[in-house]
Scaffold this motif. Structure first.
Motif, PDB file in Angstrom:
ATOM      1  N   SER A  65       0.872  -1.183   0.000  1.00  0.00           N
ATOM      2  CA  SER A  65       0.000   0.000   0.000  1.00  0.00           C
ATOM      3  C   SER A  65       0.902   1.222   0.000  1.00  0.00           C
ATOM      4  O   SER A  65       2.075   1.158   0.390  1.00  0.00           O
ATOM      5  CB  SER A  65      -0.902   0.010   1.236  1.00  0.00           C
ATOM      6  OG  SER A  65      -0.113   0.097   2.415  1.00  0.00           O
ATOM      7  N   GLY A  66       0.368   2.340  -0.432  1.00  0.00           N
ATOM      8  CA  GLY A  66       1.195   3.548  -0.466  1.00  0.00           C
ATOM      9  C   GLY A  66       0.412   4.755  -0.917  1.00  0.00           C
ATOM     10  O   GLY A  66      -0.825   4.746  -0.981  1.00  0.00           O
ATOM     11  N   THR A  67       1.150   5.802  -1.242  1.00  0.00           N
ATOM     12  CA  THR A  67       0.553   7.036  -1.753  1.00  0.00           C
ATOM     13  C   THR A  67       1.213   7.386  -3.077  1.00  0.00           C
ATOM     14  O   THR A  67       2.389   7.082  -3.305  1.00  0.00           O
ATOM     15  CB  THR A  67       0.729   8.202  -0.767  1.00  0.00           C
ATOM     16  OG1 THR A  67       2.130   8.391  -0.505  1.00  0.00           O
ATOM     17  CG2 THR A  67       0.014   7.907   0.554  1.00  0.00           C
ATOM     18  N   VAL A  68       0.477   8.020  -3.950  1.00  0.00           N
ATOM     19  CA  VAL A  68       1.001   8.378  -5.263  1.00  0.00           C
ATOM     20  C   VAL A  68       1.877   9.615  -5.121  1.00  0.00           C
ATOM     21  O   VAL A  68       1.423  10.680  -4.690  1.00  0.00           O
ATOM     22  CB  VAL A  68      -0.134   8.630  -6.264  1.00  0.00           C
ATOM     23  CG1 VAL A  68       0.439   9.038  -7.624  1.00  0.00           C
ATOM     24  CG2 VAL A  68      -1.009   7.387  -6.407  1.00  0.00           C
ATOM     25  N   ALA A  69       3.156   9.473  -5.519  1.00  0.00           N
ATOM     26  CA  ALA A  69       4.106  10.581  -5.434  1.00  0.00           C
ATOM     27  C   ALA A  69       4.126  11.417  -6.704  1.00  0.00           C
ATOM     28  O   ALA A  69       4.343  12.631  -6.661  1.00  0.00           O
ATOM     29  CB  ALA A  69       5.506  10.039  -5.148  1.00  0.00           C
ATOM     30  N   ALA A  70       3.921  10.759  -7.859  1.00  0.00           N
ATOM     31  CA  ALA A  70       3.955  11.475  -9.136  1.00  0.00           C
ATOM     32  C   ALA A  70       3.318  10.592 -10.198  1.00  0.00           C
ATOM     33  O   ALA A  70       3.218   9.373 -10.039  1.00  0.00           O
ATOM     34  CB  ALA A  70       5.394  11.821  -9.530  1.00  0.00           C
ATOM     35  N   VAL A  71       2.880  11.216 -11.276  1.00  0.00           N
ATOM     36  CA  VAL A  71       2.338  10.461 -12.416  1.00  0.00           C
ATOM     37  C   VAL A  71       3.009  10.951 -13.682  1.00  0.00           C
ATOM     38  O   VAL A  71       3.488  12.088 -13.773  1.00  0.00           O
ATOM     39  CB  VAL A  71       0.803  10.595 -12.534  1.00  0.00           C
ATOM     40  CG1 VAL A  71       0.117   9.987 -11.323  1.00  0.00           C
ATOM     41  CG2 VAL A  71       0.396  12.054 -12.719  1.00  0.00           C
ATOM     42  N   GLY A  72       3.030  10.065 -14.691  1.00  0.00           N
ATOM     43  CA  GLY A  72       3.596  10.418 -15.977  1.00  0.00           C
ATOM     44  C   GLY A  72       2.547  10.977 -16.914  1.00  0.00           C
ATOM     45  O   GLY A  72       1.351  11.037 -16.585  1.00  0.00           O
ATOM     46  N   PRO A  73       2.971  11.370 -18.106  1.00  0.00           N
ATOM     47  CA  PRO A  73       2.026  11.896 -19.102  1.00  0.00           C
ATOM     48  C   PRO A  73       0.915  10.886 -19.402  1.00  0.00           C
ATOM     49  O   PRO A  73       1.166   9.695 -19.544  1.00  0.00           O
ATOM     50  CB  PRO A  73       2.908  12.106 -20.339  1.00  0.00           C
ATOM     51  CG  PRO A  73       4.306  12.210 -19.814  1.00  0.00           C
ATOM     52  CD  PRO A  73       4.355  11.328 -18.604  1.00  0.00           C
ATOM     53  N   GLY A  74      -0.303  11.394 -19.453  1.00  0.00           N
ATOM     54  CA  GLY A  74      -1.438  10.545 -19.770  1.00  0.00           C
ATOM     55  C   GLY A  74      -2.105   9.907 -18.576  1.00  0.00           C
ATOM     56  O   GLY A  74      -3.204   9.367 -18.691  1.00  0.00           O
ATOM     57  N   ALA A  75      -1.457   9.946 -17.417  1.00  0.00           N
ATOM     58  CA  ALA A  75      -2.077   9.437 -16.189  1.00  0.00           C
ATOM     59  C   ALA A  75      -2.808  10.585 -15.501  1.00  0.00           C
ATOM     60  O   ALA A  75      -2.420  11.749 -15.613  1.00  0.00           O
ATOM     61  CB  ALA A  75      -1.029   8.845 -15.263  1.00  0.00           C
ATOM     62  N   ASP A  76      -3.854  10.268 -14.782  1.00  0.00           N
ATOM     63  CA  ASP A  76      -4.695  11.278 -14.142  1.00  0.00           C
ATOM     64  C   ASP A  76      -3.910  12.025 -13.059  1.00  0.00           C
ATOM     65  O   ASP A  76      -3.506  11.430 -12.060  1.00  0.00           O
ATOM     66  CB  ASP A  76      -5.914  10.590 -13.522  1.00  0.00           C
ATOM     67  CG  ASP A  76      -6.924  11.577 -12.953  1.00  0.00           C
ATOM     68  OD1 ASP A  76      -6.654  12.797 -12.963  1.00  0.00           O
ATOM     69  OD2 ASP A  76      -7.978  11.116 -12.475  1.00  0.00           O
ATOM     70  N   PRO A  77      -3.675  13.330 -13.212  1.00  0.00           N
ATOM     71  CA  PRO A  77      -2.932  14.076 -12.191  1.00  0.00           C
ATOM     72  C   PRO A  77      -3.644  14.132 -10.847  1.00  0.00           C
ATOM     73  O   PRO A  77      -3.003  14.383  -9.815  1.00  0.00           O
ATOM     74  CB  PRO A  77      -2.786  15.473 -12.805  1.00  0.00           C
ATOM     75  CG  PRO A  77      -3.842  15.573 -13.851  1.00  0.00           C
ATOM     76  CD  PRO A  77      -4.052  14.184 -14.358  1.00  0.00           C
ATOM     77  N   ALA A  78      -4.952  13.859 -10.824  1.00  0.00           N
ATOM     78  CA  ALA A  78      -5.691  13.855  -9.557  1.00  0.00           C
ATOM     79  C   ALA A  78      -5.259  12.703  -8.655  1.00  0.00           C
ATOM     80  O   ALA A  78      -5.594  12.686  -7.465  1.00  0.00           O
ATOM     81  CB  ALA A  78      -7.193  13.774  -9.830  1.00  0.00           C
ATOM     82  N   LEU A  79      -4.525  11.736  -9.218  1.00  0.00           N
ATOM     83  CA  LEU A  79      -4.044  10.622  -8.406  1.00  0.00           C
ATOM     84  C   LEU A  79      -2.959  11.038  -7.414  1.00  0.00           C
ATOM     85  O   LEU A  79      -2.753  10.370  -6.397  1.00  0.00           O
ATOM     86  CB  LEU A  79      -3.486   9.518  -9.309  1.00  0.00           C
ATOM     87  CG  LEU A  79      -4.484   8.659 -10.077  1.00  0.00           C
ATOM     88  CD1 LEU A  79      -3.758   7.782 -11.092  1.00  0.00           C
ATOM     89  CD2 LEU A  79      -5.288   7.791  -9.106  1.00  0.00           C
TER      90      LEU A  79
END
Length: 334
Positions: A65-79
């Motif tokens: 389990s964890g928390t979202v630290a960053a997303v790449g292009p095309g992934a939902d930034p709300a994550l």
């Protein structure tokens, strides 16, 4: 800099320090809060996984389990900053198996986090964002690390299709077994019996909802009694015992991978009792959705089953502890 365990080959590992990975298109970078240790991790370390279901070198860890630290292009930034868990099977979503809902049987070949792709015995984990399941803001991430085995338990429960008022049995009172007990208990069975040779597992099993605990040498009078049986132990003889416990017309799900290749299931009994026999390898996206809902509703409450929490550098000690008869779920806390 970030740390991770790398298992170069069976029995040979090191703690590696490197720059955090950068998420690519459609990917998410997860800061791992907790990662569970299970029998499959011991098999990976000892090279006793079935052929074709491991690749070295690899960073282990498929329960996390964890928390979202960053997303790449095309992934939902709300994550970003969301509390999450994630599916392990990296399916293509386009083959016939995936389109039929069997994402754990993807035709592109076996690829699973922690076995063939880098896993969660690390401070950061990179995976396709589409595999994430978002939890509530108040979710206990320590407990949520058990949602991966819970998804496997859900696969077995969904296969046997329990109905209210039935007689149900579970073989094995380890982590997978107690999670199965919690899920089955939601169907209000008339009895929910668990079978395990370890007397140390009595209390966790009863807390999980079992109405009775039996050792394997006590189950003879129970043969042919249960509407549905879920086998979770993967030990020699346990699949055979599951079939014997089921009534005529009953349903059986086998979740454990037997350690003894000579173990056999009585096919004559399967046919003469007209049993529905199911097997489970991993879990589907639907199974994950099922347990995430159950977790949010409080039906699935795995926190009491965590018995030890260790730092990442105690990886080998965590493996040893996880095989103890008194141990529940062991967590690494990167």
């Amino acid at each position: 800099m970030t740390r991770s365990i790398v298992l170069d080959e069976p029995g040979v590992w090191r703690l590696v320090t490197a720059d955090p990975p950068e998420p690519g298109p459609g990917e998410a970078l997860i800061r791992v809060v907790a990662a569970g240790v299970c029998g499959s991790d011991r098999d990976l370390y000892a090279d006793t996984r079935p052929a074709g279901f491991a690749a070295y070198p690899v960073t282990p860890g498929h329960e996390w389990s964890g928390t979202v630290a960053a997303v790449g292009p095309g992934a939902d930034p709300a994550l970003v900053a969301a509390k999450v868990v994630g599916e392990g099977h990296r399916s293509c979503l386009t083959c016939d198996s995936c389109r039929n809902g069997d994402t754990n049987l993807c035709a592109k070949g076996y690829d699973e986090t922690g076995f063939t792709s880098p896993g969660a015995f690390a401070e950061y984990l990179l995976l396709p964002a589409r595999l994430l399941h978002v939890l509530g803001d108040d979710a206990d991430l320590r407990a949520a690390a058990l949602l991966e085995p819970a998804a496997v338990a859900a696969a077995g429960v969904r296969k046997v299709g329990p109905r209210p008022g039935e007689s149900l049995a579970v073989i094995g009172a380890g982590t997978l077994g107690v999670l199965t007990l919690q899920l089955l208990g939601a169907y209000s069975p008339v009895e929910l019996v668990v079978v395990d040779p370890r007397r140390e597992r009595v209390e966790p099993a009863l807390e999980a909802g079992a109405t009775a605990f039996r050792s394997p040498d006590e189950i003879g009078p129970l043969n042919g009694r249960f509407d549905a049986v879920v086998e979770t132990a993967g030990a020699s003889g346990t699949a055979h015992a599951a079939v014997r416990l089921a009534r005529r017309g009953g349903r059986v799900a086998i979740l454990g991978i037997p350690g003894d290749p000579a173990d056999s299931i009585p096919t004559t009994l399967i046919v003469t009792r007209h049993l529905a026999l199911h097997t489970v390898f991993g879990s589907t996206s639907a199974d994950w959705a099922h347990v995430v809902r159950a977790f949010a509703a409080g039906i699935l409450a795995p926190a009491p089953f965590v018995t030890d929490e260790l730092p990442l550098e105690d990886y080998e000690q965590a493996l040893k502890l996880s095989g103890s008869p008194t141990a529940g779920k062991i967590l690494l806390r990167p």
